[in-house]
Design a protein around this motif. Structure first.
Motif, PDB file in Angstrom:
ATOM      1  N   GLY A  30      34.888  26.316  69.822  1.00 26.33           N
ATOM      2  CA  GLY A  30      34.138  25.572  68.811  1.00 26.33           C
ATOM      3  C   GLY A  30      32.729  26.078  68.598  1.00 26.33           C
ATOM      4  N   HIS A  31      32.489  27.361  68.950  1.00 27.16           N
ATOM      5  CA  HIS A  31      31.144  27.922  68.819  1.00 27.16           C
ATOM      6  C   HIS A  31      31.220  29.378  68.364  1.00 27.16           C
ATOM      7  CE1 HIS A  31      29.289  24.416  70.572  1.00 27.16           C
ATOM      8  NE2 HIS A  31      30.219  24.449  71.516  1.00 27.16           N
ATOM      9  N   TYR A  32      30.214  29.772  67.606  1.00 27.26           N
ATOM     10  CA  TYR A  32      30.139  31.140  67.098  1.00 27.26           C
ATOM     11  C   TYR A  32      29.942  32.150  68.225  1.00 27.26           C
ATOM     12  CZ  TYR A  32      29.742  29.498  62.293  1.00 27.26           C
ATOM     13  OH  TYR A  32      30.001  28.925  61.070  1.00 27.26           O
ATOM     14  N   TYR A  33      30.582  33.297  68.069  1.00 27.69           N
ATOM     15  CA  TYR A  33      30.401  34.449  68.957  1.00 27.69           C
ATOM     16  C   TYR A  33      30.629  34.069  70.434  1.00 27.69           C
ATOM     17  CZ  TYR A  33      28.399  36.132  64.611  1.00 27.69           C
ATOM     18  OH  TYR A  33      28.219  36.462  63.298  1.00 27.69           O
ATOM     19  N   ALA A  34      31.690  33.319  70.683  1.00 27.89           N
ATOM     20  CA  ALA A  34      31.952  32.791  72.024  1.00 27.89           C
ATOM     21  C   ALA A  34      32.739  33.750  72.921  1.00 27.89           C
ATOM     22  CB  ALA A  34      32.695  31.451  71.933  1.00 27.89           C
ATOM     23  N   TYR A  35      33.340  34.788  72.366  1.00 32.08           N
ATOM     24  CA  TYR A  35      34.098  35.718  73.202  1.00 32.08           C
ATOM     25  C   TYR A  35      33.140  36.400  74.173  1.00 32.08           C
ATOM     26  CZ  TYR A  35      37.406  39.267  74.621  1.00 32.08           C
ATOM     27  OH  TYR A  35      38.234  40.060  75.372  1.00 32.08           O
ATOM     28  N   PRO A  36      33.485  36.447  75.457  1.00 26.39           N
ATOM     29  CA  PRO A  36      32.559  37.009  76.459  1.00 26.39           C
ATOM     30  C   PRO A  36      32.082  38.432  76.159  1.00 26.39           C
ATOM     31  CG  PRO A  36      34.364  35.883  77.548  1.00 26.39           C
ATOM     32  CD  PRO A  36      34.699  35.924  76.081  1.00 26.39           C
ATOM     33  N   GLY A  37      32.867  39.239  75.476  1.00 27.11           N
ATOM     34  CA  GLY A  37      32.466  40.609  75.163  1.00 27.11           C
ATOM     35  C   GLY A  37      31.589  40.732  73.942  1.00 27.11           C
ATOM     36  N   ASN A  38      31.334  39.621  73.258  1.00 22.74           N
ATOM     37  CA  ASN A  38      30.497  39.670  72.068  1.00 22.74           C
ATOM     38  C   ASN A  38      29.029  39.640  72.491  1.00 22.74           C
ATOM     39  OD1 ASN A  38      29.024  38.756  69.614  1.00 22.74           O
ATOM     40  ND2 ASN A  38      31.099  38.811  68.779  1.00 22.74           N
ATOM     41  N   ARG A  39      28.230  40.522  71.894  1.00 19.20           N
ATOM     42  CA  ARG A  39      26.829  40.685  72.316  1.00 19.20           C
ATOM     43  C   ARG A  39      25.831  40.007  71.364  1.00 19.20           C
ATOM     44  NH1 ARG A  39      26.849  44.365  76.660  1.00 19.20           N
ATOM     45  NH2 ARG A  39      24.848  43.356  77.025  1.00 19.20           N
ATOM     46  N   PHE A  40      26.292  39.142  70.473  1.00 17.53           N
ATOM     47  CA  PHE A  40      25.412  38.550  69.465  1.00 17.53           C
ATOM     48  C   PHE A  40      24.159  37.920  70.073  1.00 17.53           C
ATOM     49  CE2 PHE A  40      24.213  34.823  66.847  1.00 17.53           C
ATOM     50  CZ  PHE A  40      23.789  35.493  65.709  1.00 17.53           C
ATOM     51  N   TYR A  41      24.327  36.989  70.993  1.00 19.64           N
ATOM     52  CA  TYR A  41      23.173  36.271  71.551  1.00 19.64           C
ATOM     53  C   TYR A  41      22.291  37.202  72.379  1.00 19.64           C
ATOM     54  CZ  TYR A  41      25.830  32.325  69.892  1.00 19.64           C
ATOM     55  OH  TYR A  41      26.525  31.469  69.088  1.00 19.64           O
ATOM     56  N   TRP A  42      22.895  38.151  73.084  1.00 20.30           N
ATOM     57  CA  TRP A  42      22.134  39.140  73.838  1.00 20.30           C
ATOM     58  C   TRP A  42      21.293  39.989  72.893  1.00 20.30           C
ATOM     59  CZ3 TRP A  42      21.766  44.446  74.073  1.00 20.30           C
ATOM     60  CH2 TRP A  42      21.130  44.974  75.191  1.00 20.30           C
ATOM     61  N   LEU A  43      21.881  40.391  71.767  1.00 21.87           N
ATOM     62  CA  LEU A  43      21.152  41.201  70.791  1.00 21.87           C
ATOM     63  C   LEU A  43      19.976  40.425  70.199  1.00 21.87           C
ATOM     64  CD1 LEU A  43      24.188  42.910  69.067  1.00 21.87           C
ATOM     65  CD2 LEU A  43      22.336  44.117  70.259  1.00 21.87           C
ATOM     66  N   LEU A  44      20.184  39.146  69.882  1.00 22.84           N
ATOM     67  CA  LEU A  44      19.072  38.330  69.368  1.00 22.84           C
ATOM     68  C   LEU A  44      17.919  38.319  70.358  1.00 22.84           C
ATOM     69  CD1 LEU A  44      20.851  35.143  67.926  1.00 22.84           C
ATOM     70  CD2 LEU A  44      19.997  37.116  66.656  1.00 22.84           C
ATOM     71  N   TRP A  45      18.254  38.127  71.631  1.00 24.27           N
ATOM     72  CA  TRP A  45      17.246  38.046  72.677  1.00 24.27           C
ATOM     73  C   TRP A  45      16.564  39.388  72.897  1.00 24.27           C
ATOM     74  CZ3 TRP A  45      18.496  38.919  78.322  1.00 24.27           C
ATOM     75  CH2 TRP A  45      17.400  38.628  79.136  1.00 24.27           C
ATOM     76  N   GLN A  46      17.340  40.433  73.081  1.00 28.68           N
ATOM     77  CA  GLN A  46      16.767  41.749  73.377  1.00 28.68           C
ATOM     78  C   GLN A  46      15.974  42.321  72.207  1.00 28.68           C
ATOM     79  OE1 GLN A  46      16.710  43.534  76.421  1.00 28.68           O
ATOM     80  NE2 GLN A  46      17.175  41.428  76.985  1.00 28.68           N
ATOM     81  N   ALA A  47      16.325  41.922  70.984  1.00 30.08           N
ATOM     82  CA  ALA A  47      15.591  42.396  69.804  1.00 30.08           C
ATOM     83  C   ALA A  47      14.322  41.593  69.559  1.00 30.08           C
ATOM     84  CB  ALA A  47      16.487  42.337  68.572  1.00 30.08           C
ATOM     85  N   GLY A  48      14.144  40.496  70.294  1.00 28.14           N
ATOM     86  CA  GLY A  48      12.962  39.665  70.100  1.00 28.14           C
ATOM     87  C   GLY A  48      13.130  38.625  69.002  1.00 28.14           C
ATOM     88  N   LEU A  49      14.353  38.379  68.581  1.00 26.89           N
ATOM     89  CA  LEU A  49      14.605  37.337  67.585  1.00 26.89           C
ATOM     90  C   LEU A  49      14.643  35.950  68.224  1.00 26.89           C
ATOM     91  CD1 LEU A  49      17.186  39.349  65.531  1.00 26.89           C
ATOM     92  CD2 LEU A  49      15.137  38.288  64.568  1.00 26.89           C
ATOM     93  N   THR A  50      14.917  35.904  69.519  1.00 24.65           N
ATOM     94  CA  THR A  50      14.821  34.664  70.283  1.00 24.65           C
ATOM     95  C   THR A  50      13.996  34.953  71.533  1.00 24.65           C
ATOM     96  OG1 THR A  50      16.888  35.094  71.500  1.00 24.65           O
ATOM     97  CG2 THR A  50      17.061  33.781  69.481  1.00 24.65           C
ATOM     98  N   ASP A  51      13.397  33.918  72.101  1.00 18.74           N
ATOM     99  CA  ASP A  51      12.551  34.122  73.274  1.00 18.74           C
ATOM    100  C   ASP A  51      13.323  34.016  74.579  1.00 18.74           C
ATOM    101  OD1 ASP A  51      13.047  31.407  73.300  1.00 18.74           O
ATOM    102  OD2 ASP A  51      10.940  30.811  73.415  1.00 18.74           O
ATOM    103  N   ARG A  52      14.620  33.732  74.472  1.00 13.43           N
ATOM    104  CA  ARG A  52      15.469  33.649  75.661  1.00 13.43           C
ATOM    105  C   ARG A  52      16.905  33.927  75.237  1.00 13.43           C
ATOM    106  NH1 ARG A  52      18.557  29.043  75.789  1.00 13.43           N
ATOM    107  NH2 ARG A  52      17.918  27.331  74.437  1.00 13.43           N
TER     108      ARG A  52
END
Length: 177
Positions: A30-52
């Motif tokens: 029930g959530h976007y980009y939930a597959y463990p191999g998907n790097r969406f949230y990691w990319l947001l964080w590492q790119a500086g789009l999120t602070d964590r």
């Protein structure tokens, strides 16, 4: 046809991230980009789009940052290749209507195939596009964050950093487009 995931959209967002369609894991969780191999949230964080580093179950919280989430087609499948031409046509019309209604500053398409299906262009390059499918909304194509994507992680991160800079420029100068 019901959507596997809710849209997280609001007027005036900084960016709306557009996926092809939910994978089976995302639909089940029930959530976007939930597959463990998907790097969406990691990319947001590492790119500086999120602070964590956000987790998939926090997808709705991205709205607080001015980030929306939606898909070209709402039905979940194992692969975007399982979508029918009719679903793609209907999804195209629905997505164009959403972008016109909510008017985010940037629409970020997570994969060339999504933008090709939406724009009708046979050839699509990564990055900021020369034209927009919805006037006043900048089109940006990023590499798919999926682990199945052939692009190297470094290239995906480079593109997300380019997106971060585009968003920051808009924050400094008011609405772009």
């Amino acid at each position: 046809m019901t959507r596997a995931l809710p849209d997280y959209l609001a007027s005036g967002l900084r960016v709306v991230f557009v996926g092809f369609n939910p994978g089976e894991t995302s639909a089940r969780e029930g959530h976007y980009y939930a597959y463990p191999g998907n790097r969406f949230y990691w990319l947001l964080w590492q790119a500086g789009l999120t602070d964590r580093l956000y987790a998939p179950h926090e997808d709705a919280a991205l709205l607080d940052l001015g980030y929306g989430l939606t898909d070209l087609v709402g039905r979940s499948t194992r692969s975007s290749g399982d979508l029918t031409a009719a679903e793609l046509r209907a999804g195209r019309e629905e997505l164009l209507a959403k972008l016109a209604r909510y008017r985010p500053r940037v629409a970020c398409y997570n994969g060339k195939g999504i933008y090709a299906a939406l724009s009708g262009r046979a050839r699509v390059a990564y990055g900021l596009q020369a034209g927009s499918v919805v006037p006043g909304v900048l089109d940006f194509v990023a590499a798919s964050p999926s682990g199945r994507s052939r692009e190297k992680l470094e290239e995906k991160l480079r593109l997300y950093r380019e997106l971060r800079d585009l968003i920051a420029e808009g924050d400094e100068h008011g609405r772009l487009g």
